[in-house]
Design a protein around this motif. Structure first.
Motif, PDB file in Angstrom:
ATOM      1  N   ALA A 209      47.731  23.674  36.272  1.00  0.00           N
ATOM      2  CA  ALA A 209      48.243  22.965  35.102  1.00  0.00           C
ATOM      3  C   ALA A 209      47.109  22.109  34.540  1.00  0.00           C
ATOM      4  CB  ALA A 209      49.435  22.114  35.500  1.00  0.00           C
ATOM      5  N   GLN A 210      47.447  20.951  34.014  1.00  0.00           N
ATOM      6  CA  GLN A 210      46.435  20.037  33.482  1.00  0.00           C
ATOM      7  C   GLN A 210      46.640  18.667  34.127  1.00  0.00           C
ATOM      8  OE1 GLN A 210      47.308  20.376  29.319  1.00  0.00           O
ATOM      9  NE2 GLN A 210      46.072  22.253  29.114  1.00  0.00           N
ATOM     10  N   VAL A 211      45.622  17.861  34.033  1.00  0.00           N
ATOM     11  CA  VAL A 211      45.692  16.536  34.648  1.00  0.00           C
ATOM     12  C   VAL A 211      46.946  15.781  34.166  1.00  0.00           C
ATOM     13  CG1 VAL A 211      44.516  14.294  34.692  1.00  0.00           C
ATOM     14  CG2 VAL A 211      43.241  16.373  35.121  1.00  0.00           C
ATOM     15  N   GLY A 212      47.296  15.989  32.890  1.00  0.00           N
ATOM     16  CA  GLY A 212      48.456  15.284  32.339  1.00  0.00           C
ATOM     17  C   GLY A 212      49.795  15.855  32.774  1.00  0.00           C
ATOM     18  N   THR A 213      49.815  17.090  33.258  1.00  0.00           N
ATOM     19  CA  THR A 213      51.114  17.737  33.530  1.00  0.00           C
ATOM     20  C   THR A 213      51.330  18.099  35.002  1.00  0.00           C
ATOM     21  OG1 THR A 213      50.111  19.883  33.063  1.00  0.00           O
ATOM     22  CG2 THR A 213      51.238  18.796  31.228  1.00  0.00           C
ATOM     23  N   LEU A 214      50.274  18.048  35.794  1.00  0.00           N
ATOM     24  CA  LEU A 214      50.383  18.587  37.161  1.00  0.00           C
ATOM     25  C   LEU A 214      51.385  17.827  38.037  1.00  0.00           C
ATOM     26  CD1 LEU A 214      49.226  20.800  39.085  1.00  0.00           C
ATOM     27  CD2 LEU A 214      47.656  19.076  39.932  1.00  0.00           C
ATOM     28  N   ALA A 215      51.421  16.501  37.898  1.00  0.00           N
ATOM     29  CA  ALA A 215      52.299  15.711  38.777  1.00  0.00           C
ATOM     30  C   ALA A 215      53.757  16.132  38.591  1.00  0.00           C
ATOM     31  CB  ALA A 215      52.116  14.224  38.498  1.00  0.00           C
ATOM     32  N   GLN A 216      54.147  16.312  37.336  1.00  0.00           N
ATOM     33  CA  GLN A 216      55.517  16.727  37.033  1.00  0.00           C
ATOM     34  C   GLN A 216      55.798  18.125  37.604  1.00  0.00           C
ATOM     35  OE1 GLN A 216      57.953  15.038  35.865  1.00  0.00           O
ATOM     36  NE2 GLN A 216      59.386  16.765  35.762  1.00  0.00           N
ATOM     37  N   ARG A 217      54.848  19.036  37.387  1.00  0.00           N
ATOM     38  CA  ARG A 217      55.011  20.416  37.887  1.00  0.00           C
ATOM     39  C   ARG A 217      55.161  20.437  39.416  1.00  0.00           C
ATOM     40  NH1 ARG A 217      52.798  24.775  35.571  1.00  0.00           N
ATOM     41  NH2 ARG A 217      53.827  25.831  37.300  1.00  0.00           N
TER      42      ARG A 217
END
Ligand code: SAH
Length: 499
Positions: A209-217
């Motif tokens: 994913a991306q740094v901005g979205t990985l935590a949620q994923r």
């Protein structure tokens, strides 16, 4: 005096244990091992060795570090060859240095066998080259572990400024904090980032994913330890370079029922195709001894012109019996040898003998047909087989008036110590395929399980028609190889899963 060898076991794939590490395990008197050592590597531990599990869970240390250090010292002082087996590499976040201190103080000899670290190999299995001249010229390996109750002590500004690939170990819990820290230090939100769980193992899972979205994923997918976090533009290469998740049997769990001694090739090749292999040997061959009929047959070999062997086990037992009678393969020189299939012919070749006849289709009916054609009048056939061999072979020969003696030389014992585990896996639907290389492996499998076990939840991959018949009779769904070889079994299975 004893000696301590620190061995890095690699990230989990048993093929990534070094040759030197494997040798040290084989020679060990005592093995002190961790949670992160893969199950297949634990299976290499020799029976004679004392195996001590000091496995550490995050925030839960069954055996404290000072005590591990002491165990190593005590065992070495007893004169033992001690292997300290650790996940990945011993010195990369592996406390290898701490463990050597006490040994060095006491003058205990030690050796270090480095291992393949997860920090580099797990990205490789996810198709991520940690450096690439078009993207980045450095890689940084960082611990994401924060001591209980305290904050992460990382210099995010420096990490962002270096523009290198960042690999975080022990970071599942702290990933949201790490990603926030990087963004606050100026890393763009759309910087590619990846999380890889259980890397190099058959159950490997990868999130890109991306740094901005990985935590949620990560939260959505429920990623748990062990996993590593990779941040950097090289993560974008992952899809194009993915070779592991795309292996034909990735995600398929296969139980192999062959006897341990013969399971090697099938197991290795299934693993090579990406399958998760559970070794479940449920038959063992035992030479029948004492055995008067065989003693008599060996004493009068000159009355036979043909020798018939119907399994690789039969060849092994023949070699043993000849040896016990103080004879060897030269005593068979006057005989022609017929075998049931390629596997038996191959085993025979290992003993320096060539089969004179192998039927085109590897089963007892075709073997009988061939013999009926080839055996001349006045010639006699010696068959050395399992105690409960298929009845077709003697029946067909008798009908055709071929003279033969059918001598049982080994019996098949059904046994398995892991049957409760297997019954549970079957009940959970966790086994996709069970391989059967003879009717006796089918019987052994069924016998090993509690009565009434549901046998319809997996595919029985059968080597040939008589194995298939036995599996069908037991109520299994079958898939049968085009000809009775391991190659054909693997081809058939791959075709099934790439349909
Ligand atoms: N000495 C080890 C690292 C020990 S720290 C090495 O060189 O690999 C433990 C951390 O390693 C885990 O929290 C995880 O981040 C990582 N790790 C080890 N094996 C892994 C695997 N198979 N897949 C993903 N991460 C792994």
């Amino acid at each position: 005096m004893g000696k301590v060898t620190l061995v890095g076991a690699g990230p989990g794939d048993p093929g990534l244990l070094t040759i030197k590490g494997r040798q040290a395990i084989a020679d060990a008197d005592v093995i002190v091992y961790d949670r992160l050592v893969g199950p297949e590597i634990l299976a290499l531990m020799p029976e004679k060795a004392e195996c001590i599990d000091v496995g550490k869970q995050s925030n839960h240390h069954p055996v404290p570090q000072w005590r591990i250090n002491e165990i190593l010292l005590e065992k070495a002082q007893e004169g033992k060859r001690v292997v300290r087996l650790k996940g990945g590499d011993c010195f990369l976040f592996g406390r290898g240095g701490e463990e050597l201190e006490l040994l060095a103080q006491h003058g205990i000899p030690f050796e270090v066998i480095p291992g393949i670290t997860s920090a580099l190999s797990v990205p490789a299995y996810a198709g991520i080259p940690v450096t690439h001249r078009d993207f980045t010229s450095s890689v940084h390996i960082i611990t994401g572990h924060a001591k209980a109750g305290s904050r992460l002590d990382l210099d995010f500004d420096a990490l962002v400024r270096h523009k290198g690939t960042l690999v975080f170990l022990m970071s599942v819990a702290s990933t949201p904090m790490i990603l926030d820290g990087l963004m606050q230090a100026g890393m763009p939100q759309d910087m590619p980032a990846a999380m890889i769980e259980r890397g190099t193992l058959p159950g490997q899972r990868k999130l890109v994913a991306q740094v901005g979205t990985l935590a949620q994923r990560m939260k959505e997918e429920g990623i748990s330890s062990p996993a590593i976090l990779i941040v950097g533009s090289v993560c974008a290469l992952s899809d194009g370079f993915d070779w592991f998740d795309t292996l034909p049997l990735h995600g398929v769990t296969v139980a192999v029922t062959r006897p341990k001694a013969r399971a090697g090739t099938l197991t290795d090749r299934l693993r090579g195709l990406g399958a998760d292999v559970i070794s479940y040997p449920c038959i063992e061959t035992q030479t029948i001894w004492p055995n008067m009929p065989v003693v008599e047959a060996l004493a009068s070999l000159d009355q036979y012109q043909w020798l018939v062997l119907t399994s690789p086990a039969g060849v092994e037992v023949l070699a043993q019996l000849l040896d016990a009678a103080e004879m060897d393969m030269r005593n068979l020189a006057h005989m022609k040898i017929a075998v049931i299939g390629a596997g038996t012919a191959k085993k025979l070749k290992e003993h320096g003998l060539r089969a004179d006849y192998v039927p085109a289709v590897y089963d007892s009916v075709h073997l009988a047909e061939g013999l009926i054609r080839l055996v001349q009048e006045g010639e006699r056939v010696l068959m050395l087989r399992a105690e409960i061999g298929t009845p077709e072979l003697p029946e067909l020969l008798a009908q055709a008036c071929v003279a033969f003696d059918d001598v049982p030389v080994y019996r098949t014992l059904y046994q398995n110590g892991r049957s409760a585990e297997m019954a549970q896996l079957l009940a959970q639907g966790a086994v996709d395929v069970v391989t059967f290389t003879s009717a006796s492996t089918v019987h052994g499998f069924v016998e090993s399980l509690p009565e009434g076990t549901d046998l319809t939840g997996f595919t029985a991959l059968c080597i040939g028609p008589s194995t298939e018949k036995a599996a069908k009779a037991a109520g299994m769904r079958t898939l049968t190889a085009a000809n009775a070889t391991i190659d054909a079994m693997l081809t058939t299975l791959q075709e099934e899963y790439t349909k």
